[in-house]
Design a protein around this motif. Sequence first.
Motif, PDB file in Angstrom:
ATOM      1  N   LEU A  14       0.825  -1.213   0.000  1.00  0.00           N
ATOM      2  CA  LEU A  14       0.000   0.000   0.000  1.00  0.00           C
ATOM      3  C   LEU A  14       0.857   1.261   0.000  1.00  0.00           C
ATOM      4  N   ILE A  15       1.852   1.285   0.860  1.00  0.00           N
ATOM      5  CA  ILE A  15       2.676   2.491   1.018  1.00  0.00           C
ATOM      6  C   ILE A  15       3.566   2.701  -0.196  1.00  0.00           C
ATOM      7  N   ALA A  16       3.956   1.622  -0.869  1.00  0.00           N
ATOM      8  CA  ALA A  16       4.778   1.766  -2.073  1.00  0.00           C
ATOM      9  C   ALA A  16       4.023   2.518  -3.158  1.00  0.00           C
ATOM     10  N   GLY A  17       2.693   2.347  -3.206  1.00  0.00           N
ATOM     11  CA  GLY A  17       1.888   3.009  -4.226  1.00  0.00           C
ATOM     12  C   GLY A  17       1.805   4.499  -4.029  1.00  0.00           C
ATOM     13  N   ALA A  18       1.666   4.922  -2.790  1.00  0.00           N
ATOM     14  CA  ALA A  18       1.575   6.346  -2.449  1.00  0.00           C
ATOM     15  C   ALA A  18       1.665   6.455  -0.933  1.00  0.00           C
ATOM     16  N   PRO A  19       2.229   7.556  -0.440  1.00  0.00           N
ATOM     17  CA  PRO A  19       2.279   7.726   1.018  1.00  0.00           C
ATOM     18  C   PRO A  19       0.868   7.643   1.610  1.00  0.00           C
ATOM     19  N   ARG A  20       0.766   6.983   2.740  1.00  0.00           N
ATOM     20  CA  ARG A  20      -0.532   6.808   3.398  1.00  0.00           C
ATOM     21  C   ARG A  20      -0.348   6.886   4.906  1.00  0.00           C
ATOM     22  N   SER A  21      -1.368   7.427   5.547  1.00  0.00           N
ATOM     23  CA  SER A  21      -1.400   7.450   7.009  1.00  0.00           C
ATOM     24  C   SER A  21      -2.023   6.140   7.492  1.00  0.00           C
ATOM     25  N   GLY A  22      -1.921   5.896   8.776  1.00  0.00           N
ATOM     26  CA  GLY A  22      -2.562   4.717   9.351  1.00  0.00           C
ATOM     27  C   GLY A  22      -4.062   4.728   9.093  1.00  0.00           C
ATOM     28  N   TYR A  23      -4.663   5.905   9.171  1.00  0.00           N
ATOM     29  CA  TYR A  23      -6.099   6.027   8.899  1.00  0.00           C
ATOM     30  C   TYR A  23      -6.399   5.642   7.453  1.00  0.00           C
ATOM     31  N   ASP A  24      -5.621   6.180   6.516  1.00  0.00           N
ATOM     32  CA  ASP A  24      -5.817   5.859   5.099  1.00  0.00           C
ATOM     33  C   ASP A  24      -5.714   4.352   4.867  1.00  0.00           C
ATOM     34  N   ILE A  25      -4.746   3.736   5.508  1.00  0.00           N
ATOM     35  CA  ILE A  25      -4.543   2.291   5.358  1.00  0.00           C
ATOM     36  C   ILE A  25      -5.757   1.544   5.893  1.00  0.00           C
TER      37      ILE A  25
END
Length: 176
Positions: A10-21
């Motif tokens: 998930l994070i490799a695709g775009a930066p994400r917060s824990g909430y986004d994840i």
Amino acid sequence: MSLRMALLTLIAGAPRSGYDIGQEFDGVLKFVWHAKPTQVYPELKRLAGEDLIREQDTGSRGRKPYEITEKGVAELRAWLTGTSADHSQRNETALRSFALWTVSPAEAGDFLREELEYHRARLRGMRALKNGLDLSQAQDRAALLGVELGIRRLEAMVSWAEWAIENVAAWPEGSQ
């Protein structure tokens, strides 16, 4: 598959917060992998501690997005190219199906109709997601593979549930 690899993907695709994840796990990834916030946040800390991801500056609403590091990309690539997929599964619907003999045919039919509606709703969502992909983007081209797998699995579940409802309707009353 491990939560670790799901997060790195998930994070490799775009930066994400824990909430986004968490939102992703409740959405498109629900058919692939389930994780609770109580699992996600500690694993994010471990990944950051191993320098596989790093926090970016605080974003909107005070969220701290994570981005993948070069070391994280290397670990993700090693997982993709150096290991075989784990094909074990947990499927509560299948498990419950084995136990439907313990309830009345009407109760079994209720369960199966609920399953049918659930899978139909998820299938509509996955088709909408597929229609929203931008296939000029590498990440969306790869996502298409997983989304299409999800669509085909859901189509199979809808077909199975329709068949099972017809099958159970033919069971004699008091057959448990």
